[in-house]
Design a protein around this motif. Structure first.
Motif, PDB file in Angstrom:
ATOM      1  N   ALA A  41       0.962  -1.091   3.264  1.00 43.32           N
ATOM      2  CA  ALA A  41      -0.178  -0.525   2.538  1.00 43.32           C
ATOM      3  C   ALA A  41       0.127   0.914   2.110  1.00 43.32           C
ATOM      4  CB  ALA A  41      -1.434  -0.575   3.396  1.00 43.32           C
ATOM      5  N   ASP A  42       0.782   1.670   2.978  1.00 44.27           N
ATOM      6  CA  ASP A  42       1.151   3.049   2.633  1.00 44.27           C
ATOM      7  C   ASP A  42       2.120   3.069   1.457  1.00 44.27           C
ATOM      8  OD1 ASP A  42      -0.462   4.061   4.621  1.00 44.27           O
ATOM      9  OD2 ASP A  42       1.179   4.375   6.065  1.00 44.27           O
ATOM     10  N   ARG A  43       3.094   2.157   1.453  1.00 44.66           N
ATOM     11  CA  ARG A  43       4.050   2.094   0.342  1.00 44.66           C
ATOM     12  C   ARG A  43       3.346   1.711  -0.956  1.00 44.66           C
ATOM     13  NH1 ARG A  43       7.424  -0.394   4.274  1.00 44.66           N
ATOM     14  NH2 ARG A  43       6.923  -2.427   3.412  1.00 44.66           N
ATOM     15  N   VAL A  44       2.442   0.745  -0.874  1.00 47.63           N
ATOM     16  CA  VAL A  44       1.697   0.340  -2.071  1.00 47.63           C
ATOM     17  C   VAL A  44       0.863   1.508  -2.585  1.00 47.63           C
ATOM     18  CG1 VAL A  44      -0.179  -1.137  -2.902  1.00 47.63           C
ATOM     19  CG2 VAL A  44       1.664  -2.123  -1.535  1.00 47.63           C
ATOM     20  N   GLU A  45       0.174   2.177  -1.677  1.00 44.91           N
ATOM     21  CA  GLU A  45      -0.645   3.324  -2.069  1.00 44.91           C
ATOM     22  C   GLU A  45       0.202   4.406  -2.727  1.00 44.91           C
ATOM     23  OE1 GLU A  45      -3.978   6.269  -0.097  1.00 44.91           O
ATOM     24  OE2 GLU A  45      -2.349   5.536   1.172  1.00 44.91           O
ATOM     25  N   GLU A  46       1.357   4.693  -2.145  1.00 45.46           N
ATOM     26  CA  GLU A  46       2.248   5.716  -2.688  1.00 45.46           C
ATOM     27  C   GLU A  46       2.712   5.329  -4.093  1.00 45.46           C
ATOM     28  OE1 GLU A  46       6.769   7.138  -1.767  1.00 45.46           O
ATOM     29  OE2 GLU A  46       5.442   6.896  -0.042  1.00 45.46           O
ATOM     30  N   ARG A  47       3.071   4.063  -4.272  1.00 46.05           N
ATOM     31  CA  ARG A  47       3.542   3.618  -5.583  1.00 46.05           C
ATOM     32  C   ARG A  47       2.421   3.632  -6.612  1.00 46.05           C
ATOM     33  NH1 ARG A  47       7.323  -1.035  -3.026  1.00 46.05           N
ATOM     34  NH2 ARG A  47       9.051   0.340  -2.464  1.00 46.05           N
ATOM     35  N   VAL A  48       1.234   3.247  -6.191  1.00 41.39           N
ATOM     36  CA  VAL A  48       0.092   3.280  -7.116  1.00 41.39           C
ATOM     37  C   VAL A  48      -0.207   4.721  -7.529  1.00 41.39           C
ATOM     38  CG1 VAL A  48      -2.408   2.904  -7.291  1.00 41.39           C
ATOM     39  CG2 VAL A  48      -0.949   1.099  -6.390  1.00 41.39           C
ATOM     40  N   HIS A  49      -0.158   5.637  -6.586  1.00 41.76           N
ATOM     41  CA  HIS A  49      -0.397   7.052  -6.906  1.00 41.76           C
ATOM     42  C   HIS A  49       0.668   7.569  -7.868  1.00 41.76           C
ATOM     43  CE1 HIS A  49      -3.053   8.066  -3.164  1.00 41.76           C
ATOM     44  NE2 HIS A  49      -3.546   7.089  -3.903  1.00 41.76           N
TER      45      HIS A  49
END
Length: 120
Positions: free
Chosen positions: A42-50
């Motif tokens: 989830a952290d990786r997805v959030e980082e990529r979305v940001h």
């Protein structure tokens, strides 16, 4: 024999309880590990979305700047063309005032020529 059955029954209950505790512990371990993996994902997805959002916002800002620049250049070109047309029209008016006969002759000639061109 009654004591033996009770002891055997007690032993079975203990083994069942121990097995249940092992299952609960293993389940807790799996859930904890799964939570950690899910959190990292989830952290990786959030980082990529940001990151993608920042890039999209930057591109949108650059596009807006380009549109504004093009609009300003277009406005300036329009103003320049209008100013030149106004100057040309004023020169034509002045020419007609100074030489009305020649202006009418030129207008007739241009009208005749235009009529010939458009007739074909």
């Amino acid at each position: 024999m009654n004591n033996e059955v009770q002891a055997n029954e007690s032993n079975l209950h203990g083994r069942i309880d121990q097995g249940a505790e092992r299952i609960k512990q293993a389940t807790s371990d799996v859930v904890a590990t799964s939570k950690e993996k899910f959190d990292r994902a989830a952290d990786r997805v959030e980082e990529r979305v940001h990151h993608a959002t920042d890039k999209a916002a930057g591109a949108a800002n650059r596009a807006t700047d380009k549109v504004n620049e093009a609009t300003e250049r277009g406005r300036q070109a329009y103003d320049d063309a209008r100013e030149r047309a106004d100057e040309w029209l004023e020169e034509v008016r002045e020419y007609v005032r100074q030489k009305p006969v020649q202006a009418v002759a030129i207008a007739l000639g241009a009208g005749w020529l235009l009529g010939r061109i458009l007739r074909r």
